[in-house]
Design an enzyme around this catalytic site. Structure first.
Site, PDB file in Angstrom:
ATOM      1  N   ILE A 288      -9.765  -4.295  -2.980  1.00 31.74           N
ATOM      2  CA  ILE A 288      -8.796  -5.223  -2.404  1.00 31.74           C
ATOM      3  C   ILE A 288      -9.479  -5.840  -1.200  1.00 31.74           C
ATOM      4  O   ILE A 288      -9.947  -5.140  -0.323  1.00 31.74           O
ATOM      5  CB  ILE A 288      -7.514  -4.481  -1.960  1.00 31.74           C
ATOM      6  CG1 ILE A 288      -6.808  -3.872  -3.164  1.00 31.74           C
ATOM      7  CG2 ILE A 288      -6.601  -5.408  -1.195  1.00 31.74           C
ATOM      8  CD1 ILE A 288      -5.582  -3.064  -2.801  1.00 31.74           C
TER       9      ILE A 288
ATOM     10  N   ASP B 121      -0.477  -5.529   5.693  1.00 28.26           N
ATOM     11  CA  ASP B 121      -1.506  -6.333   5.042  1.00 28.26           C
ATOM     12  C   ASP B 121      -1.323  -6.385   3.531  1.00 28.26           C
ATOM     13  O   ASP B 121      -0.778  -5.485   2.918  1.00 28.26           O
ATOM     14  CB  ASP B 121      -2.894  -5.784   5.375  1.00 28.26           C
ATOM     15  CG  ASP B 121      -3.070  -4.342   4.892  1.00 28.26           C
ATOM     16  OD1 ASP B 121      -2.153  -3.535   5.117  1.00 28.26           O
ATOM     17  OD2 ASP B 121      -4.117  -4.031   4.288  1.00 28.26           O
ATOM     18  N   GLU B 122      -1.813  -7.444   2.945  1.00 26.98           N
ATOM     19  CA  GLU B 122      -1.990  -7.598   1.500  1.00 26.98           C
ATOM     20  C   GLU B 122      -0.725  -7.345   0.682  1.00 26.98           C
ATOM     21  O   GLU B 122      -0.779  -6.951  -0.484  1.00 26.98           O
ATOM     22  CB  GLU B 122      -3.119  -6.670   1.012  1.00 26.98           C
ATOM     23  CG  GLU B 122      -4.446  -6.960   1.713  1.00 26.98           C
ATOM     24  CD  GLU B 122      -5.539  -5.983   1.355  1.00 26.98           C
ATOM     25  OE1 GLU B 122      -6.706  -6.401   1.344  1.00 26.98           O
ATOM     26  OE2 GLU B 122      -5.242  -4.794   1.112  1.00 26.98           O
ATOM     27  N   VAL B 123       0.420  -7.609   1.258  1.00 29.88           N
ATOM     28  CA  VAL B 123       1.690  -7.360   0.576  1.00 29.88           C
ATOM     29  C   VAL B 123       1.798  -8.206  -0.694  1.00 29.88           C
ATOM     30  O   VAL B 123       2.364  -7.766  -1.709  1.00 29.88           O
ATOM     31  CB  VAL B 123       2.875  -7.644   1.522  1.00 29.88           C
ATOM     32  CG1 VAL B 123       4.200  -7.326   0.837  1.00 29.88           C
ATOM     33  CG2 VAL B 123       2.736  -6.840   2.813  1.00 29.88           C
TER      34      VAL B 123
ATOM     35  N   HIS C 135       0.830  -1.212   0.000  1.00 29.98           N
ATOM     36  CA  HIS C 135       0.000   0.000   0.000  1.00 29.98           C
ATOM     37  C   HIS C 135       0.866   1.264   0.000  1.00 29.98           C
ATOM     38  O   HIS C 135       0.517   2.271   0.615  1.00 29.98           O
ATOM     39  CB  HIS C 135      -0.941   0.001   1.208  1.00 29.98           C
ATOM     40  CG  HIS C 135      -1.963  -1.096   1.159  1.00 29.98           C
ATOM     41  ND1 HIS C 135      -3.165  -0.964   0.494  1.00 29.98           N
ATOM     42  CD2 HIS C 135      -1.955  -2.352   1.683  1.00 29.98           C
ATOM     43  CE1 HIS C 135      -3.862  -2.090   0.613  1.00 29.98           C
ATOM     44  NE2 HIS C 135      -3.143  -2.952   1.330  1.00 29.98           N
TER      45      HIS C 135
END
EC number: 3.2.1.52
Length: 534
Positions: A533, A307-309, A251
Site C-alpha cells: 500500500i 491514512d489510505e481510507v 487499516h
C-alpha cells in the site's frame, strides 16, 4: 634559536589543528573545541548531582558506565578521584540545550533542565564509547555547547506487520537515546495484527493478534498492559516520549476479525478494511479503546492514523447506516464521511486531555490547530503539506523519500521498496534531508515540529532485517534532526560514522556496513512492489 622557533611553530599549529578537530559525536554538536589532555575513565570515577532532581540521571549514568564499560563501582572514588558533575544553570529556553566540559580531573554537564543534562550525558557516553577499547579507557577533553535544530526527533516502528517484542524495542530505545532521538511513534494496530492489550475487548489481541504480514496464521503476539508500562517507563528514563497509534477508520482488518460488529467493509484486495462510520456503536467501541490507551501512554498524544481510507471504504456505499448518516448530515461523498468520523474520534481524544496526531490525509478535516499534529508522509503530495500548514497545523515531516526506512538503501539491494521511478533512500539522502528543500514548507518554518523516520515491516520477517534497515541510517536521521543544515557535511559525517560500526558489532547488530557492503547480506525474499500500500 631556529630549532626553538620551529618547535614553537609546530606546537602552535598542533594546538590550532586540535581546536579544529571534528568532534567524534553523532549528531554533531553546535560548538566544540578539543582541549589538551584526557580523562581516565575507571572504577575511581565519582558522580555528583548538584540538585536532588538530577539524582535519577546520576543513577542512569552510573548504570550505563557499568553496562557499557564494565566500570564496577562508579561513584565510590576518593575526593581526589575524577568526578562527573551534573548541575543546573540559569534557565535556557531550549530544554534540550546543554554544555559539556571535560578535563583530566572532571566532567561538568550543565543544563537548565533534565532533558539537557541527559543529552550531555549521552554525548559524554558516546565520546567514551568511541575512544577505543583500551583499559582503562581514555576520553579526550572537549568543551561543547549544544542544542538541537528540532524539538521533535522521531522514529516510528510498525509492529502490526511483524512483532519484535519487548527486548528488541528496548534496544531500539537505547540507540535512539544514544543518538538523541526523543519521539517513539509506535504503530501497534493495522490490518495484519492488533498488538495492544485492551482489557474491555480481549479478543482484539487473542483473535486480532493472530498473524503477521507474511503468515496470517502465526500465533497471536501482543503487548500486555504491564509490558506497555515497562517499555514506557524505560523510554521515559531516556527522555523519549512514546506515542501510540490506533489506526482508524482504515487499516482495521485485525480489529474487525475480533469484533465484526463494527466492520465497515473493504474490498477484495483489502477485506474488512474499515470501521463502520454509520453505526453509532462504533464510536463508543473505539472511545473505550482510546480511553484505555490514554491511561497507558503519558505522552499526552495519540496517533489516530487516518491514512489510505479510500483503499477500502467503497463498501460504505452499500451500508444503510452510512447512507442514513450522509442524508442526515448532507454529505455528498465518502471523504466527507471520513472527515466526520475522524473529527468525532478526535473529540474523544481531546476529552481525554490528549492531542491528536494523524497522517496528512487528515488535513482536509477541521480540527483545533492547538491540539492537532499532522504527519506529512506523501512526498509526492506537497499540496497536502501546504494545506495543513495554511490551516495552521503543527507538522512532523516524515516523507517517504527519504525517511521511509523500508525503502532500500543501496542500488544492489533487492529486498525492500523503491519509488516508482527507481528512487530509494540512501544514507546520504537521509543525512541531507532538510525542510528548507521542501518548497511547500516555505514561510511556515515555525509550524514544523521536526522530522521522523518510519520503518514499516512488510519486508521484515526477522530482527536481522530490522537491524539491516535501521543501522546506520538511524545515525543520519539523528544528525538531520539535530544539526543545522549549514553545519552538516556528509564526508565529515562519514568519518565520524566509522567508529559507530564497531559499536554496532559490539551490540551484535546485523547492520548494513556502509564501508564493507558485503559484510552482511540482505535477509528475506526479493520484494514484489505491487504488494505494498503506497
Amino acid at each position: 634559536m631556529k630549532t626553538i622557533f620551529l618547535s614553537m611553530l609546530i606546537f602552535a599549529c598542533c594546538l590550532q589543528l586540535s581546536a579544529q578537530q571534528a568532534c567524534p559525536v553523532i549528531p554533531l554538536p553546535v560548538q566544540y573545541t578539543r582541549a589538551q589532555g584526557e580523562l581516565v575513565l575507571n572504577d575511581n570515577i565519582r558522580i555528583e548531582a548538584k540538585d536532588p532532581s538530577l539524582q535519577p540521571l546520576a543513577t542512569y549514568l552510573r548504570n550505563e558506565l557499568q553496562r557499557t564499560f564494565n566500570i564496577v563501582s562508579p561513584g565510590k572514588g576518593t575526593a581526589k578521584s575524577p568526578v562527573i558533575i551534573l548541575q543546573r544553570i540559569k534557565k535556557n529556553d531550549n530544554v534540550d540545550a546543554y554544555t559539556l566540559k571535560i578535563t583530566s580531573s572532571a566532567v561538568v554537564i550543565a543544563a537548565s533542565g533534565n532533558e539537557g543534562v541527559f543529552n550531555g550525558i549521552t554525548t559524554f557516553l558516546q565520546l567514551a564509547a568511541t575512544a577505543g577499547t583500551a583499559t582503562p579507557r581514555r576520553v579526550g577533553c572537549w568543551n561543547i555547547s549544544d542544542a538541537p535544530h528540532y524539538a521533535w526527533r522521531g522514529f516510528m516502528l510498525d509492529e502490526s506487520r511483524f512483532f519484535f517484542g519487548k527486548e528488541k524495542v528496548k534496544s531500539i530505545l537505547d540507540w535512539m537515546a544514544f543518538y538523541k532521538l526523543n519521539r517513539f511513534h509506535w504503530h501497534l494496530t493495522d490490518a495484519p495484527g492488533w498488538r495492544l492489550e485492551i482489557k474491555k475487548y480481549p479478543l482484539l489481541t487473542t483473535v486480532g493478534g493472530i498473524g503477521n504480514h507474511t503468515d496470517p496464521k502465526a500465533p497471536a503476539t501482543f503487548y500486555t498492559q504491564d509490558d506497555i508500562r515497562e517499555i514506557v517507563a524505560y523510554a521515559q528514563e531516556r527522555f523519549i516520549q512514546v506515542i501510540p497509534e490506533i489506526d482508524m477508520p482504515g487499516h482495521a482488518s485485525a480489529a474487525n476479525r475480533a469484533y465484526p460488529a463494527f466492520d465497515g467493509g473493504g474490498t477484495e484486495k483489502y477485506p474488512s478494511f474499515t470501521f463502520n462510520p454509520g453505526k453509532e456503536g462504533t464510536y463508543q467501541y473505539l472511545a473505550d479503546i482510546l480511553k484505555e490507551t490514554a491511561t497507558l501512554f503519558p505522552a499526552g498524544m495519540i496517533h489516530l492514523g487516518g491514512d489510505e481510507v479510500s483503499f477500502g471504504n467503497k463498501a460504505w456505499d452499500a451500508d444503510s447506516g452510512v447512507a442514513h448518516l450522509m442524508k442526515t448530515k448532507g454529505f455528498n461523498n465518502r471523504k466527507q464521511v471520513e472527515d466526520y468520523f475522524f473529527q468525532r474520534m478526535a473529540d474523544t481524544v481531546f476529552n481525554l486531555h490528549n492531542k491528536v496526531m494523524a497522517w496528512d490525509e487528515v488535513a482536509t478535516a477541521t480540527l483545533p490547530v492547538n491540539k492537532s499534529i499532522v504527519c506529512w508522509w506523501r512526498h509526492d503530495k506537497p499540496e497536502n503539506l501546504r494545506l495543513a500548514l495554511e490551516k495552521g497545523y503543527a507538522v512532523v515531516m516524515c516523507p517517504r523519500l527519504p525517511l521511509y526506512f523500508d525503502f532500500i538503501q543501496d542500488s544492489t539491494h533487492k529486498i525492500g521498496r523503491r519509488w516508482r521511478v527507481g528512487e530509494f533512500n540512501t544514507l546520504k539522502s537521509v543525512y541531507d534531508f532538510s525542510t528548507g528543500n521542501v518548497p511547500a514548507a516555505s514561510g511556515h518554518e515555525q509550524q514544523i515540529l521536526g522530522i521522523q523516520a518510519c520503518l514499516w515491516s512488510e519486508t521484515i520477517s526477522n530482527p536481522k532485517r530490522l537491524d539491516f534497515l535501521l543501522f546506520p541510517r538511524i545515525s543520519a536521521l539523528a544528525e538531520a534532526a539535530w544539526t543545522q543544515p549549514a553545519s552538516r557535511n556528509f564526508e565529515q559525517y562519514i568519518e565520524r560514522l566509522k567508529p559507530q560500526m564497531k559499536l554496532y558489532e559490539q551490540d551484535k547488530l546485523y547492520f548494513y556496513d556502509y564501508f564493507q557492503p558485503s559484510r552482511h547480506v540482505e535477509t528475506g525474499k526479493p520484494t514484489d512492489q505491487k504488494s505494498f500500500i503506497d
